[in-house]
Scaffold this motif. Structure first.
Motif, PDB file in Angstrom:
ATOM      1  N   HIS A  25       0.844  -1.198   0.000  1.00  0.00           N
ATOM      2  CA  HIS A  25       0.000   0.000   0.000  1.00  0.00           C
ATOM      3  C   HIS A  25       0.885   1.257   0.000  1.00  0.00           C
ATOM      4  O   HIS A  25       0.642   2.193  -0.761  1.00  0.00           O
ATOM      5  N   SER A  26       1.902   1.260   0.822  1.00  0.00           N
ATOM      6  CA  SER A  26       2.806   2.415   0.898  1.00  0.00           C
ATOM      7  C   SER A  26       3.489   2.680  -0.446  1.00  0.00           C
ATOM      8  O   SER A  26       3.603   3.836  -0.873  1.00  0.00           O
ATOM      9  N   LEU A  27       3.928   1.623  -1.118  1.00  0.00           N
ATOM     10  CA  LEU A  27       4.535   1.780  -2.447  1.00  0.00           C
ATOM     11  C   LEU A  27       3.522   2.333  -3.444  1.00  0.00           C
ATOM     12  O   LEU A  27       3.837   3.218  -4.252  1.00  0.00           O
ATOM     13  N   ASN A  28       2.293   1.823  -3.390  1.00  0.00           N
ATOM     14  CA  ASN A  28       1.239   2.299  -4.293  1.00  0.00           C
ATOM     15  C   ASN A  28       0.887   3.758  -4.043  1.00  0.00           C
ATOM     16  O   ASN A  28       0.649   4.517  -4.983  1.00  0.00           O
ATOM     17  N   VAL A  29       0.831   4.151  -2.773  1.00  0.00           N
ATOM     18  CA  VAL A  29       0.541   5.551  -2.453  1.00  0.00           C
ATOM     19  C   VAL A  29       1.672   6.442  -2.952  1.00  0.00           C
ATOM     20  O   VAL A  29       1.432   7.512  -3.518  1.00  0.00           O
ATOM     21  N   ALA A  30       2.909   6.005  -2.773  1.00  0.00           N
ATOM     22  CA  ALA A  30       4.049   6.787  -3.264  1.00  0.00           C
ATOM     23  C   ALA A  30       3.960   6.981  -4.777  1.00  0.00           C
ATOM     24  O   ALA A  30       4.169   8.099  -5.283  1.00  0.00           O
ATOM     25  N   ASP A  31       3.621   5.920  -5.498  1.00  0.00           N
ATOM     26  CA  ASP A  31       3.485   6.022  -6.965  1.00  0.00           C
ATOM     27  C   ASP A  31       2.343   6.961  -7.360  1.00  0.00           C
ATOM     28  O   ASP A  31       2.499   7.803  -8.252  1.00  0.00           O
TER      29      ASP A  31
END
Length: 192
Positions: A25-31
């Motif tokens: 989720h954190s990676l997706n939010v960053a993207d």
């Protein structure tokens, strides 16, 4: 700027301290944050950093989150001090400062308000708020509509997101933080 160039360190920490689902989720939010930042003129590097770290405290024990939130020198209202689901954003803003020495006020503010929003939101803070709502892993009923709004207008998307948030809180009989109401009042003028 060391706040941003340490993403490898941040990734390693998150991988070790978050569940796989929360880390993804954190990676997706960053993207999503980078995409929105580029589209709406916020700093893409700061957006990536804040998006990546926004949930850093989410899986800490609740008492630890509460301790960080209640004792934070950041502006924390009484509603937030008594609402367990809101602790992690404040605790996260504190953690990134102590763990990583991040002192960029835009990044700290974006992490701090990613759940409740605030009045006079910077573009970066709005970007993180929305990125959290529309990230690729989200699958709630109206996520497609929110993604389309976010593509068209940052302000309209924020207006709709805050209308939903305030309405949902009222429907459930929950208290609403002052900062959320201030954000709502700022963005309601963008209602269609």
């Amino acid at each position: 700027m060391s706040d941003i160039k340490s993403t490898g360190i941040y990734n390693a920490y998150l991988k070790e301290h978050l569940s796989k689902k929360r880390y993804n989720h954190s990676l997706n939010v960053a993207d999503a944050a980078v995409t929105l930042a580029k589209k709406y003129g916020a700093d893409a590097d700061k957006a990536y950093c804040a998006g990546l770290l926004h949930d850093i405290a989410k899986e800490l024990p609740v008492e630890e989150q509460r301790e960080l939130a209640v004792n934070s020198p950041l502006d924390v209202d009484e509603v937030e001090k008594h609402s367990t689901p809101l602790y992690h954003a404040i605790a996260g803003a504190e953690l990134v400062q102590t763990l990583f020495g991040i002192n960029d006020s835009e990044i700290i503010t974006a992490i701090r308000y990613h759940t409740v929003a605030c009045g006079n939101m910077s573009k970066l803070t709005a970007v993180i708020y929305l990125a959290d709502l529309i990230s690729a892993d989200r699958d709630y009923k109206d996520v497609g509509r929110m993604r389309k709004l976010a593509e068209k207008s940052l302000e309209r998307a924020m207006c709709e997101a805050l209308r939903f948030s305030v309405g949902d809180s009222v429907e459930k009989g929950n208290s609403i933080p002052v900062s959320t109401l201030e954000a709502y009042n700022d963005y309601i003028k963008y209602k269609k």
